[in-house]
Design an enzyme around this catalytic site. Sequence first.
Site, PDB file in Angstrom:
ATOM      1  N   GLY A  56     -30.227 -65.896  20.273  1.00  0.00           N
ATOM      2  CA  GLY A  56     -29.925 -66.796  19.319  1.00  0.00           C
ATOM      3  C   GLY A  56     -31.049 -67.504  18.668  1.00  0.00           C
ATOM      4  O   GLY A  56     -32.137 -67.040  18.723  1.00  0.00           O
TER       5      GLY A  56
ATOM      6  N   LYS B 263     -24.149 -55.433  25.856  1.00  0.00           N
ATOM      7  CA  LYS B 263     -24.172 -56.680  25.388  1.00  0.00           C
ATOM      8  C   LYS B 263     -22.555 -57.245  24.981  1.00  0.00           C
ATOM      9  O   LYS B 263     -22.365 -58.396  25.145  1.00  0.00           O
ATOM     10  CB  LYS B 263     -24.953 -56.825  23.807  1.00  0.00           C
ATOM     11  CG  LYS B 263     -24.959 -57.992  22.933  1.00  0.00           C
ATOM     12  CD  LYS B 263     -25.513 -59.075  23.698  1.00  0.00           C
ATOM     13  CE  LYS B 263     -25.883 -60.130  22.970  1.00  0.00           C
ATOM     14  NZ  LYS B 263     -24.958 -60.662  21.768  1.00  0.00           N
TER      15      LYS B 263
ATOM     16  N   GLU C 256     -19.635 -64.589  28.583  1.00  0.00           N
ATOM     17  CA  GLU C 256     -19.985 -66.027  27.795  1.00  0.00           C
ATOM     18  C   GLU C 256     -18.676 -66.517  27.386  1.00  0.00           C
ATOM     19  O   GLU C 256     -18.476 -67.625  27.506  1.00  0.00           O
ATOM     20  CB  GLU C 256     -20.772 -65.448  26.476  1.00  0.00           C
ATOM     21  CG  GLU C 256     -21.318 -66.717  25.677  1.00  0.00           C
ATOM     22  CD  GLU C 256     -22.239 -66.197  24.506  1.00  0.00           C
ATOM     23  OE1 GLU C 256     -21.503 -66.361  23.309  1.00  0.00           O
ATOM     24  OE2 GLU C 256     -23.356 -65.481  24.622  1.00  0.00           O
ATOM     25  N   TYR C 257     -17.760 -65.826  26.715  1.00  0.00           N
ATOM     26  CA  TYR C 257     -16.687 -66.364  26.255  1.00  0.00           C
ATOM     27  C   TYR C 257     -15.842 -67.409  27.172  1.00  0.00           C
ATOM     28  O   TYR C 257     -15.444 -68.428  27.276  1.00  0.00           O
ATOM     29  CB  TYR C 257     -15.361 -65.385  25.761  1.00  0.00           C
ATOM     30  CG  TYR C 257     -15.603 -65.040  24.578  1.00  0.00           C
ATOM     31  CD1 TYR C 257     -16.964 -64.715  24.020  1.00  0.00           C
ATOM     32  CD2 TYR C 257     -14.478 -64.659  23.522  1.00  0.00           C
ATOM     33  CE1 TYR C 257     -17.001 -64.062  22.267  1.00  0.00           C
ATOM     34  CE2 TYR C 257     -14.798 -64.295  22.441  1.00  0.00           C
ATOM     35  CZ  TYR C 257     -16.006 -64.062  21.780  1.00  0.00           C
ATOM     36  OH  TYR C 257     -15.813 -63.343  20.532  1.00  0.00           O
TER      37      TYR C 257
END
Length: 308
Positions: A115, A165, A172-173
């Site tokens: 990010g 990825k 990550e969710y």
Amino acid sequence: MQLGMVGLGRMGANMVERLRRGGHEVVGFDVSPESGRDVDSLSALAAALQPPRTVWVMVPAGPPTGSTIESLGEVLEAGDLVVDGGNSRYTDDQLHSAALAGKQIGFVDCGVSGGVWGLTEGYGLMAGGDDDAIARLMPIFDTLRPDPESGFVHAGKVGAGHFAKMVHNGIEYGIMQAYAEGWELLEATDLVTDVRATFASWQKGTVVRSWLLDLAVRALEQDEHLAKLRGVAQDSGEGRWTVEAAIDHAVPLPVITAALYARFSSRQDDSPAMKMIAALRAQFGGHAVESTDGKAGGTGSAADSTPT
């Protein structure tokens, strides 16, 4: 080494800056004239690079990426190499690779995590492609990754990078959903009087410490009860693709699937499904329902008062 970068948004611009700080020569192109681009077209980008050229694509997944790669196939030459660093679906990688291979142009897919913090912290990189193409890109990967010992994997053949990825983002969710649900429960009780400090106390010495937890604490420091935010979360596609891949491989993913559906629920101001739940509870249990005018009432038979 020399590199062309297509896409100078939040991720692409920071990657260019990190690469330039690492001594690489980067020629940037973006469709926006306000992007700080070095050239104003893909053909000008190709002309500014010495063959064999390497061009990294960092644009939104789907049609923008597809049209960019197709256009690069028209301006690049045999021996050149294209890297898709966006969040493309792994099945698209195989199509792009085959199309470029017909022109003897190489292709690598690379999932990129980090990010807006990647400029200073480095990026997690998951690459898919043949050994020669990966070896050619290692000076770039080594500069983008956090350090020489971590943050990079040659995950496998073309498509493997974006598949890895995709799974990363699915995980990550689930992690974010668990933190979010824990935060909501802490906020709901009058026993815990300092929720922000409670989250902060988990940052060291606990098994739930993580960078996402650090970011949660940072968010609570900026807005202790998140009162300035609406409870709406979008999904950029990887969570859906992870669940679809799980179905294809008959792999159960209950946590990631539930986290994806929670995001869907967050976009409903007045859930149609919950309308039916409320109606059914009223019908069989006589439970009070709230009408659109805010008044409570009952529509079911009081004779059936079974609690549910």
